[in-house]
Motif scaffolding. Structure first.
Motif, short mmCIF file in Angstrom:
data_model
loop_
_atom_site.label_atom_id
_atom_site.label_comp_id
_atom_site.label_asym_id
_atom_site.label_seq_id
_atom_site.Cartn_x
_atom_site.Cartn_y
_atom_site.Cartn_z
N THR A 165 0.83 -1.21 0.00
CA THR A 165 0.00 0.00 0.00
C THR A 165 0.85 1.25 0.00
N HIS A 166 1.89 1.27 -0.86
CA HIS A 166 2.74 2.45 -0.87
C HIS A 166 3.25 2.70 -2.28
N ALA A 167 3.64 3.91 -2.51
CA ALA A 167 4.33 4.24 -3.75
C ALA A 167 5.50 5.15 -3.40
N LYS A 168 5.99 4.99 -2.18
CA LYS A 168 7.02 5.88 -1.66
C LYS A 168 8.36 5.16 -1.62
N ILE A 169 9.41 5.82 -2.06
CA ILE A 169 10.76 5.31 -1.91
C ILE A 169 11.37 5.97 -0.68
N TYR A 170 11.67 5.17 0.33
CA TYR A 170 12.16 5.70 1.60
C TYR A 170 13.64 6.04 1.56
N ILE A 171 14.40 5.31 0.73
CA ILE A 171 15.83 5.56 0.59
C ILE A 171 16.20 5.50 -0.88
N ASP A 231 5.04 1.85 8.16
CA ASP A 231 5.58 3.20 8.08
C ASP A 231 5.10 3.92 9.34
N LEU A 232 5.99 4.13 10.31
CA LEU A 232 5.60 4.72 11.58
C LEU A 232 5.39 6.22 11.48
N VAL A 233 5.94 6.85 10.45
CA VAL A 233 5.75 8.29 10.27
C VAL A 233 4.34 8.56 9.77
N GLN A 234 3.90 7.78 8.79
CA GLN A 234 2.56 7.95 8.23
C GLN A 234 1.53 7.04 8.90
N ASN A 235 2.00 6.21 9.85
CA ASN A 235 1.12 5.35 10.65
C ASN A 235 0.26 4.44 9.76
N ASN A 275 14.64 -9.59 1.05
CA ASN A 275 14.46 -8.99 -0.27
C ASN A 275 13.17 -8.18 -0.34
N ASP A 276 12.10 -8.71 0.24
CA ASP A 276 10.82 -8.00 0.19
C ASP A 276 10.85 -6.71 1.00
N ILE A 277 11.50 -6.75 2.16
CA ILE A 277 11.64 -5.53 2.96
C ILE A 277 12.48 -4.52 2.20
N PHE A 278 13.59 -4.97 1.64
CA PHE A 278 14.49 -4.08 0.91
C PHE A 278 13.77 -3.43 -0.27
N ARG A 279 12.96 -4.22 -0.98
CA ARG A 279 12.25 -3.71 -2.15
C ARG A 279 11.22 -2.66 -1.77
N VAL A 307 11.25 -0.67 0.72
CA VAL A 307 11.88 0.54 1.24
C VAL A 307 12.64 1.31 0.15
N THR A 308 13.31 0.58 -0.74
CA THR A 308 14.18 1.23 -1.73
C THR A 308 13.61 1.25 -3.14
N GLY A 309 12.63 0.41 -3.40
CA GLY A 309 12.10 0.29 -4.76
C GLY A 309 13.00 -0.53 -5.66
N ARG A 310 14.00 -1.19 -5.11
CA ARG A 310 14.96 -1.97 -5.89
C ARG A 310 15.06 -3.40 -5.37
N GLU A 311 15.58 -4.27 -6.23
CA GLU A 311 15.78 -5.66 -5.83
C GLU A 311 16.93 -5.77 -4.85
N GLY A 312 16.79 -6.69 -3.89
CA GLY A 312 17.89 -7.00 -2.99
C GLY A 312 18.69 -8.18 -3.51
N VAL A 313 19.89 -8.35 -3.00
CA VAL A 313 20.77 -9.43 -3.47
C VAL A 313 20.75 -10.64 -2.55
#
Length: 410
Positions: A27-33, A104-108, A132-136, A138-144
């Motif tokens: 439920t997001h379209a935000k890149i955190y990092i 997302d604790l900022v946007q609750n 990998n799912d957490i990394f994706r 947060v960053t919008g990118r694949e994890g290794v």
């Protein structure tokens, strides 16, 4: 020769769906990092687990994955300050069931809810999938974290080709038959090409990691050492079949080869750029081994290293902007990175002899081998040289890491 038990185990693991999706909500379209930003800040994150005893194992592996990336800072779940909270809950029913929620604790609000099912025997693969799912998210990118590293293990009288997870676990032998230290992955990760000795000739074989069938690609007298393979199945390699080592290309699915270099010096260690348009290689045509780049047709040669009198083992970054290589300084081999235009050279290692750099598919890490602990082992570091750590156990001599691409055999 491939060990039958090893083959059966790997095929069994590959056939199990460890991330069977029972329910998933993003439920997001935000890149955190933005991990490409030079001024990247660490994102405060808390990670907590609950449920059966295996939950702590999963939590530990996920933390190891995420915090080694260098883009997160850990916050105790019982203390304030986190911007992202990760809850991992495990239950047991014919294996393991996992419920992952990322807040997302900022946007609750929850930005990811996902369920997994897995057998206990592949809990590390399960944990890496969660990472990998957490990394994706947060960053919008694949994890290794589900990638692997191929490497050579040296034992008295022979060399073996092994595969292991990116963090050094789950090592297994796949080939043990008169190997050299020359090998690499295909673009899609399904095949490994490698050099070995057959009779009086050096041969280049390709191994299918799904069928575990090998096929001869090239054979001749002299040294034949593999480079890498492009998306369209072009392989680059060096061969001394005509005397002095030169660089050749061929298609892995066709017969015939093409000679690219004809210099009076030695031309070795060729590697295609990620888009297949260029080849980095080592040549002593100028008097000492240095890194050169040419186009994929063997034209427009240019030298990019000018400091030091011994620079070898080039490896392209996934975006094609940088090249890692080995340079000798004060009598020791160290890992350096340079822009592909020959500017901004930086030394990354300091201790011992460090060789054979290989980028991770996201460009965030470099694997290499080193003798800094008295015996050669495989190490991983961040792209800026930070957090250098050994990932192979002591007591074995191992070298020549080659990092797999994202794509997995299945």
């Amino acid at each position: 020769m491939v060990n039958n038990l090893t083959v059966k185990f790997i095929i069994f693991v590959l056939l199990i769906v460890i991330s069977h999706l029972a329910s998933a909500t993003v439920t997001h379209a935000k890149i955190y990092i933005d991990i490409t930003s030079p001024g990247i800040r660490k994102l405060p994150i808390s990670i907590a687990s609950a449920g059966v005893p295996e939950a702590k194992t999963v939590e530990s592996i996920v933390k190891n994955d995420l915090f080694f990336s260098g883009i997160f800072s850990e916050v105790d779940p019982d203390l304030p300050g986190a911007e992202i909270r990760v809850n991992i809950e495990l239950t047991e029913s014919d294996g393991l069931k996992v419920a992952l929620v990322v807040y997302d604790l900022v946007q609750n609000r929850a930005v990811l809810k996902k369920s997994y099912e897995s057998s206990k025997s592949i809990i590390r693969a399960l944990s890496h999938s969660i990472s990998n799912d957490i990394f994706r998210v947060v960053t919008g990118r694949e994890g290794v974290f589900r990638t692997r590293i191929a490497y050579i293990k040296e034992i008295p009288g022979k060399k073996e080709l092994h595969l292991m997870d990116w963090d050094g676990y789950n090592s297994r032998r796949i080939i043990s038959n008169r190997l050299t230290s020359s090998h690499n992955w295909s673009y899609d990760g399904r095949y490994i090409v490698y050099s070995s000795i057959s009779g009086k000739e050096w041969v280049i074989n390709i191994l299918d990691l799904i069928k575990y069938e090998k096929r001869l690609l090239f054979s001749s007298k002299g040294l034949n050492l593999v480079g890498n393979i492009t998306e369209d199945n072009r392989m680059v390699f060096s061969s001394s079949k005509d005397g002095s080592p030169e660089i050749y290309t061929m298609y892995t699915d066709k017969k015939g080869y093409r000679k690219l270099t004809r210099s009076y010096g030695i031309d070795v260690s060729p590697v295609f750029s990620p888009d297949g348009s260029k080849i980095a290689f080592v040549s002593d045509r100028g008097g000492t081994p240095q890194i050169y780049i040419m186009n994929s047709e063997g034209r427009k040669n240019r030298r990019i290293t000018f400091e030091g009198n011994y620079n070898t083992s080039p490896a392209w970054s996934p975006d094609g902007k940088r090249i890692a290589f080995v340079g000798r300084i004060y009598g020791k081999n160290q890992i350096f990175v340079i822009e592909s235009d020959g500017t901004n050279m930086r030394q990354l290692t300091q201790s011992g002899n460090n060789e054979e750099p290989a980028f991770s598919p996201d460009g965030m890490f470099i694997a290499f081998d080193s003798d800094r602990d008295g015996e050669r082992g495989i190490y991983v570091m961040r792209i800026n040289g930070e957090a250098q750590r050994r990932i192979t156990p002591k007591g074995a001599s191992v070298r020549t890491p080659r990092w797999s691409p994202y794509k997995k055999v299945s």
